[in-house]
Scaffold this motif. Structure first.
Motif: not given
Length: 346
Positions: A86-112
């Motif tokens: 399945g694929v949901g609401c996002m297909v990428d993120s920066c993967r390097e910010c605090e949120n992405c590293k915490a498993g919160l890609e939906q809140h990527c500081t660069q914008g998912n």
């Protein structure tokens, strides 16, 4: 590049029509998915009509995608051809910010990067699930467990995670009283999941029209908010209220239904701003919060939970030619409870 058939909105508020789009060639960590089913979310309509601001056209909506892997890039380790995904609401993120590293890609500081109506890292617009195929990085793909039918699983990729995440975070569990405002695409999943988590569940709906459905889905109680006695009778009753509606509410009235230290969490997103007397929060130390989908790991957790508890969406399967009619029916709350497109009909 691969040319695939899709349904797109050519401009804001325009009817969707059949067209073709280009999908990128499979890169090292990409997965090519043959889409089998795509759910219709109310947010598809908000975006296609520019209700949430300026959008990118032509737009291929759809972020509730269920399908089967048909090709993988040479570096892919998580999936193989034939896997149900399945694929949901996002297909990428920066993967390097605090949120992405915490498993919160939906809140990527660069914008998912949204599954549609977004610009990918390659500078190209993203196109969603109302199409035959999609190419997605393996890290933004989730596995659909055996035992979940693909058509009933598709809406879990948005409606499922959007309700599961706040219910888990705010502690829906045995001994807790949870109310769900609205019994629609999101609300019906909220009821099922809150019930499976062990909470005592109440539906708050405008009328009692869907009461029998609500009780079958797992609600213990069902009240009409159009009945003024409801707010008196239920004052101070709930630990958690989950609002799934995208209409502006009298939030002061609903906050009055919370126990001390209770939380009212919004997952519905009205297009209009709200006004609020802050005394309705201060009295009882209450919380008014929002929640948006979940990270990739939590989305997988949700799918596994739903498979374990036999939870799928209640769906009405439609042909792609019925999308515009389905949009009208969603706006009129005339669906029980999620339209899902059979993408073989595109």
């Amino acid at each position: 590049m691969t040319t695939v058939a899709a349904y797109a909105a050519p401009a804001a508020k325009a009817p969707l029509e059949r067209t073709t789009i280009e999908r990128r060639a499979v890169r090292e960590h990409d997965v090519l998915i043959d889409i089998k089913f795509a759910g219709i979310c109310h947010s598809d309509i908000h975006q296609a009509q520019e209700g949430w601001g300026q959008a990118i056209f032509p737009m291929v909506p759809g972020h509730e995608i269920a399908g089967v892997v048909s090709e993988v890039g040479p570096g892919v380790t998580k999936y193989k051809v034939g896997d149900r995904v399945g694929v949901g609401c996002m297909v990428d993120s920066c993967r390097e910010c605090e949120n992405c590293k915490a498993g919160l890609e939906q809140h990527c500081t660069q914008g998912n990067v949204g599954t549609y109506n977004a610009i990918g890292k390659d500078g190209e617009p993203t196109y969603g699930g109302y199409s035959e195929k999609v190419v997605v990085d393996e890290n933004f793909v989730v596995r659909i467990p055996e035992g979940l039918a693909l058509d009933e699983a598709a809406p879990l990729l948005c409606a499922g995670i959007t309700t599961y995440s706040p219910l888990k975070r705010w502690g829906a569990a045995p001994g807790k009283k949870v109310a769900v405002i609205g019994l629609g695409g999101l609300g019906h999943m909220g009821v099922k999941i809150a019930h499976a988590l062990g909470a005592e569940v109440t539906v708050l709906s405008q009328s009692l029209r869907k009461k029998d459905d609500g009780l079958k889905l797992g609600a213990d109680h069902y009240y009409a908010t159009s009945d003024e006695t409801t707010f008196k009778e239920l004052a101070g009753s709930f630990d958690l209220i989950l609002s799934t509606v995208s209409a502006p509410l009298d939030f002061g009235a609903y906050l009055g239904l919370l126990k001390a230290n209770g939380a009212l969490v919004n997952v519905g997103a009205p297009e209009e701003p709200i006004s609020l007397n802050l005394f309705s929060l201060i009295g009882g130390s209450k919380t008014l919060a929002g929640s948006a989908i979940g990270g990739i790991a939590e989305t997988q957790e949700m799918l596994d939970f739903c498979a374990e508890h036999g939870i799928g969406a209640e769906i009405e399967l439609i042909a792609a030619s019925e999308i515009n009619e389905a949009y009208e029916r969603v706006v009129n709350s005339d669906v029980r409870y999620r339209f899902v497109i059979d993408t073989a009909t595109i």
